[in-house]
Design a protein around this motif. Structure first.
Motif, PDB file in Angstrom:
ATOM      1  N   LYS A   1      40.495 -18.351 -49.878  1.00 40.74           N
ATOM      2  CA  LYS A   1      39.150 -18.326 -50.430  1.00 40.74           C
ATOM      3  C   LYS A   1      38.237 -17.669 -49.405  1.00 40.74           C
ATOM      4  O   LYS A   1      38.228 -18.053 -48.236  1.00 40.74           O
ATOM      5  CB  LYS A   1      38.696 -19.748 -50.719  1.00 40.74           C
TER       6      LYS A   1
ATOM      7  N   THR B   1      31.955 -16.961 -53.771  1.00 38.16           N
ATOM      8  CA  THR B   1      33.302 -16.956 -53.212  1.00 38.16           C
ATOM      9  C   THR B   1      34.219 -16.065 -54.044  1.00 38.16           C
ATOM     10  O   THR B   1      34.008 -15.864 -55.240  1.00 38.16           O
ATOM     11  CB  THR B   1      33.918 -18.371 -53.150  1.00 38.16           C
TER      12      THR B   1
ATOM     13  N   SER C   1      38.368 -15.874 -54.525  1.00 33.19           N
ATOM     14  CA  SER C   1      39.677 -16.460 -54.240  1.00 33.19           C
ATOM     15  C   SER C   1      40.751 -15.432 -54.527  1.00 33.19           C
ATOM     16  O   SER C   1      40.769 -14.832 -55.611  1.00 33.19           O
ATOM     17  CB  SER C   1      39.914 -17.691 -55.116  1.00 33.19           C
TER      18      SER C   1
END
Length: 155
Positions: free
Chosen positions: A14, A22, A24
């Motif tokens: 992440k 964010t 991932s």
């Protein structure tokens, strides 16, 4: 039949990305023998990458939750929850999140674009430097290293 790759959520990398969102890395080029990259964005209202294009890969975005404006060339489109967009390589594009939060799945083929996110983003397993942000120069450098071209500011 043997499963070629499996990673549970806690095993997926992440990264802190633009505007505190964010990204991932769900599948990278190593896991897919270079065939594709799959990533997932969790971002807030207003998150918008610069207007750009990719010379190496085609992209697909699936908006799992939220809403966004998407630009492909000079065309502007609304993308609603459950909507999907295909962006072939060499087509200038960008998006801007218009909902409070968005959950966006990205698939790119062939794989490798995750290197750009790793180059400019911050791994969430490392301490966050005070005032962390991704400066435009670093974003442009990361894009260039991985076949991207930043064409202008966010839309």
């Amino acid at each position: 039949m043997t499963m070629a790759y499996l990673a549970q959520p806690e095993q997926q990398q992440k990264l802190e990305w633009l505007d505190g969102g964010t990204f991932s890395v769900l599948l990278d080029e190593d896991a897919t023998e270079g065939k594709l990259t799959v990533g997932r964005f969790d971002v807030a209202r207003g998150e918008a990458p610069p207007f750009h294009l990719h010379t190496r890969e085609d992209e697909v975005f699936l908006l799992l939750k939220g809403s966004a404006l998407v630009w492909s060339g000079e065309e502007e489109h609304e993308l609603r929850e459950g909507g999907i967009v295909y962006l072939p390589r060499n087509v200038p594009h960008s998006y801007r999140i218009t909902s409070d939060r968005a959950d966006l799945l990205m698939i790119a083929t062939p794989g490798g674009i995750e290197g750009m996110f790793r180059h400019a983003g911050r791994d969430l397993r490392t301490p966050r430097p005070e005032g962390f942000e991704i400066p435009r120069a670093l974003l442009e450098e990361a894009a260039e290293l991985y076949g991207g071209i930043v064409l202008g500011p966010p839309r």
